[in-house]
Write a protein that holds these residues in place. Structure first.
Motif, mmCIF file in Angstrom:
data_model
loop_
_atom_site.group_PDB
_atom_site.id
_atom_site.type_symbol
_atom_site.label_atom_id
_atom_site.label_comp_id
_atom_site.label_asym_id
_atom_site.label_seq_id
_atom_site.Cartn_x
_atom_site.Cartn_y
_atom_site.Cartn_z
ATOM 1 N N PRO A 273 0.867 -1.279 0.024
ATOM 2 C CA PRO A 273 -0.027 0.122 0.071
ATOM 3 C C PRO A 273 0.822 1.234 -0.080
ATOM 4 O O PRO A 273 0.327 2.201 -0.681
ATOM 5 C CB PRO A 273 -0.904 -0.059 1.286
ATOM 6 N N THR A 274 2.087 1.174 0.653
ATOM 7 C CA THR A 274 2.934 2.360 0.409
ATOM 8 C C THR A 274 3.322 2.636 -0.823
ATOM 9 O O THR A 274 3.401 3.779 -1.073
ATOM 10 C CB THR A 274 3.999 2.219 1.637
ATOM 11 N N LEU A 275 3.849 1.777 -1.378
ATOM 12 C CA LEU A 275 4.278 1.672 -2.933
ATOM 13 C C LEU A 275 3.232 2.238 -3.797
ATOM 14 O O LEU A 275 3.294 2.940 -4.715
ATOM 15 C CB LEU A 275 4.718 0.404 -3.265
ATOM 16 N N ALA A 276 1.869 1.747 -3.463
ATOM 17 C CA ALA A 276 0.598 2.534 -4.429
ATOM 18 C C ALA A 276 0.768 3.699 -3.999
ATOM 19 O O ALA A 276 0.270 4.503 -5.087
ATOM 20 C CB ALA A 276 -0.443 1.514 -3.706
ATOM 21 N N ALA A 277 0.719 4.274 -2.827
ATOM 22 C CA ALA A 277 0.692 5.809 -2.686
ATOM 23 C C ALA A 277 1.891 6.426 -3.437
ATOM 24 O O ALA A 277 1.475 7.523 -3.975
ATOM 25 C CB ALA A 277 0.883 5.979 -1.105
ATOM 26 N N VAL A 278 2.969 5.947 -3.250
ATOM 27 C CA VAL A 278 4.199 6.548 -4.147
ATOM 28 C C VAL A 278 3.668 6.543 -5.639
ATOM 29 O O VAL A 278 4.105 7.799 -6.299
ATOM 30 C CB VAL A 278 5.205 5.672 -3.784
ATOM 31 N N ARG A 279 3.342 5.481 -6.108
ATOM 32 C CA ARG A 279 3.120 5.353 -7.590
ATOM 33 C C ARG A 279 1.982 6.214 -7.995
ATOM 34 O O ARG A 279 1.703 6.561 -8.999
ATOM 35 C CB ARG A 279 2.948 4.018 -7.953
ATOM 36 N N ALA B 147 10.743 4.591 -7.780
ATOM 37 C CA ALA B 147 9.108 4.948 -8.002
ATOM 38 C C ALA B 147 8.812 6.415 -7.420
ATOM 39 O O ALA B 147 8.085 7.103 -7.879
ATOM 40 C CB ALA B 147 8.142 3.940 -7.129
ATOM 41 N N VAL B 148 9.451 6.910 -6.148
ATOM 42 C CA VAL B 148 9.367 8.152 -5.995
ATOM 43 C C VAL B 148 9.744 9.098 -6.847
ATOM 44 O O VAL B 148 9.077 10.269 -7.097
ATOM 45 C CB VAL B 148 10.105 8.325 -4.459
ATOM 46 N N ARG B 149 10.867 9.005 -7.281
ATOM 47 C CA ARG B 149 11.313 9.851 -8.280
ATOM 48 C C ARG B 149 10.534 9.860 -9.589
ATOM 49 O O ARG B 149 10.313 10.998 -10.195
ATOM 50 C CB ARG B 149 12.970 9.703 -8.797
ATOM 51 N N SER C 279 19.337 20.847 2.385
ATOM 52 C CA SER C 279 17.985 20.912 1.413
ATOM 53 C C SER C 279 17.409 19.516 1.295
ATOM 54 O O SER C 279 17.426 18.899 0.199
ATOM 55 C CB SER C 279 18.497 21.358 -0.063
ATOM 56 N N GLY C 280 16.795 19.069 2.411
ATOM 57 C CA GLY C 280 16.091 17.946 2.346
ATOM 58 C C GLY C 280 16.918 16.827 2.074
ATOM 59 O O GLY C 280 17.816 16.390 3.001
ATOM 60 N N MET C 281 16.524 15.930 1.010
ATOM 61 C CA MET C 281 17.108 14.764 0.619
ATOM 62 C C MET C 281 18.251 14.950 -0.224
ATOM 63 O O MET C 281 18.694 13.882 -1.251
ATOM 64 C CB MET C 281 16.381 13.610 0.550
ATOM 65 N N CYS D 78 20.389 4.897 4.498
ATOM 66 C CA CYS D 78 21.052 4.915 3.283
ATOM 67 C C CYS D 78 20.160 5.354 2.072
ATOM 68 O O CYS D 78 20.681 6.092 1.230
ATOM 69 C CB CYS D 78 21.752 3.524 3.221
ATOM 70 N N TRP D 79 18.870 4.635 2.212
ATOM 71 C CA TRP D 79 18.220 4.820 0.875
ATOM 72 C C TRP D 79 17.639 6.198 0.921
ATOM 73 O O TRP D 79 17.583 6.989 -0.021
ATOM 74 C CB TRP D 79 17.231 3.827 0.474
ATOM 75 N N LEU D 80 17.110 6.849 2.168
ATOM 76 C CA LEU D 80 16.509 8.152 2.036
ATOM 77 C C LEU D 80 17.613 9.212 1.579
ATOM 78 O O LEU D 80 16.875 10.294 0.936
ATOM 79 C CB LEU D 80 15.934 8.369 3.558
ATOM 80 N N PHE D 81 18.691 8.953 2.065
ATOM 81 C CA PHE D 81 19.382 10.312 2.005
ATOM 82 C C PHE D 81 20.709 9.790 0.930
ATOM 83 O O PHE D 81 21.691 10.646 0.903
ATOM 84 C CB PHE D 81 20.170 10.734 3.497
ATOM 85 N N ASP D 82 20.398 8.874 0.115
ATOM 86 C CA ASP D 82 21.621 8.502 -0.710
ATOM 87 C C ASP D 82 22.801 8.543 -0.204
ATOM 88 O O ASP D 82 23.855 9.068 -0.711
ATOM 89 C CB ASP D 82 21.596 9.716 -2.109
ATOM 90 N N ALA D 83 23.063 7.810 0.762
ATOM 91 C CA ALA D 83 24.282 7.801 1.525
ATOM 92 C C ALA D 83 25.017 6.539 1.598
ATOM 93 O O ALA D 83 24.321 5.455 1.582
ATOM 94 C CB ALA D 83 23.954 8.246 3.205
ATOM 95 N N ARG D 84 26.348 6.547 1.573
ATOM 96 C CA ARG D 84 27.012 5.242 1.702
ATOM 97 C C ARG D 84 27.006 4.484 3.040
ATOM 98 O O ARG D 84 26.809 5.569 3.980
ATOM 99 C CB ARG D 84 28.406 5.316 1.271
ATOM 100 N N PRO D 85 27.138 3.358 3.214
ATOM 101 C CA PRO D 85 27.023 2.962 4.539
ATOM 102 C C PRO D 85 28.361 3.589 5.686
ATOM 103 O O PRO D 85 28.023 3.718 6.825
ATOM 104 C CB PRO D 85 27.216 1.621 4.533
#
Length: 389
Positions: free
Chosen positions: A107-113, A136-138, A160-162, A228-235
């Protein structure tokens, strides 16, 4: 006036969301509420907020809910398709994604799409399908705002956010952890803890599953993957720091030597209100922080006593379906602990066995991820007899 769908309305995040919404009737109206099994609680919420839709898990629960409603303005639906429908409906502007665990992914992915404004409290969606989810967000123009107090703090501290970290001069993210109720326990003490002890978090009021995750530090491991995913960060750009008071919710270090932190009382209504109104600010009903009453401490996490954190790091490094397998095995192990089937210290053992046993593949599509989730659950259940007291 924003129409809000609350996925997981009867849980702690859902209730906190509705508390904030109720303080601003001029800004928000409830479009839909969903719940898994707490029919009486859902009925009371429907009577208060008059949503257009209420969604329950099983068709058999439709009549149960209808019998308890005093309002006739709410249409009752059931099942997975209904969850996805209310999350993506054209009359819904914002979705609070607060369903716990893997059940919240679709359902979360459905909202994003559907290009919605998504307030993400379901970290498992990114743990299981981070690359696909962010793509999908982008691709669909969704607005993704983090609700976990730590990720929301990071979001507030970034320039500036993410945006990419290097572009903003960010050197490192410091992701804080309370350490849970057993932070000072010895290995012998950890072997004897009970579900009730594990569910008594010293700072936060949470559901039983996430409370156990906090006690094992798996919650912080899942948040590490999510960050890592939210902020496009390396571990290697994310460091975990134990902060028992839960006053500083996370920090961001910059290349010029500056460190920015977001502080507040441990109350989830603060990040919820921030995300609901962003980029504005609204009252959340949270008491003001009095720093004269707090001494703030910090320690490095002990991954020898709490190996779930190490397992999460390994899964993120392995990539592909490994994080989905980690999450599924953890959900099975935590449920078994809560039912008294295995001891607390067996939880990481179950997860480690499944990660070692199952072959990993590229998370090429949603079917691959869901297949890995199912296989991991089967393997975890099969390993439980080896871990029983």
């Amino acid at each position: 006036m924003q129409g809000i769908t609350v996925l997981g309305a009867t849980g702690s995040i859902g209730l906190s969301t509705l508390d904030v919404i109720g303080r601003h009737p001029d800004r928000y109206e409830v479009f839909a509420l969903t719940a898994h099994s707490r029919i009486d609680e859902l009925a009371a919420l429907c009577d208060r907020f008059n949503p257009r839709y209420a969604v329950v898990r099983c068709p058999d629960d439709i009549a149960r809910l209808q019998a308890r409603l005093t309002t006739r303005a709410t249409e009752v639906l059931a099942g997975q398709d209904a969850l996805e429908a209310v999350a993506s409906h054209s009359d819904c502007d914002t979705v609070m994604a607060a369903i716990v665990g893997a059940a919240g992914l679709l359902p979360t992915l459905a909202a994003v799409r559907a290009g919605k404004r998504v307030l993400l409290a379901n970290k498992e969606a990114l743990v299981m399908a981070g690359a696909l989810f962010m793509e999908a967000v982008r691709g669909h123009g969704a607005t993704l705002l983090p609700i976990d107090s730590e990720h929301n703090a990071i979001f507030q501290c970034l320039p500036s956010g993410m945006a990419g970290l290097e572009r903003g001069g960010v050197e490192k993210i410091l992701l804080t952890a309370s350490g849970g109720p057993f932070r000072t326990f010895t290995p012998a003490q950890l072997a004897d803890v009970t579900p009730d002890q594990a569910c008594k978090h010293p700072n936060w009021s949470m559901g039983r599953k996430i409370s156990v995750d906090s006690a094992t530090l798996m919650n912080k491991g899942l948040e590490f993957i999510e960050a890592c995913w939210l902020f496009d960060a390396r571990p290697d750009q994310i460091e975990i720091l134990v902060h028992p008071q839960s006053i500083i919710h996370s920090l961001v270090q910059y290349v010029d030597g500056s460190t920015l932190a977001q502080l507040g009382n441990p109350d989830m209504r603060t990040p919820i209100a921030h995300a609901l109104a962003w980029p504005e600010r609204i009252a959340a009903g949270v008491p003001r922080l009095d720093l004269t009453r707090h001494a703030l401490d910090f320690q490095a996490p002990d991954e020898a006593r709490f190996p779930c954190l190490r397992l999460a790091r390994q899964a993120m490094s392995a990539g592909g379906t490994a994080p989905a397998v980690l999450n599924a095995a953890n959900e099975v192990a935590v449920a078994a602990f809560l039912e008294g089937e295995i001891p607390f210290t067996a939880i990481p053992g179950v997860i480690d066995r499944v990660l070692t046993q199952l072959p990993m593949s590229q998370a090429a599509n949603l079917d691959t991820i869901l297949d890995a989730d199912r296989a991991a659950r089967e393997a975890a259940r099969a390993s439980l007899p080896l871990c029983r007291k």
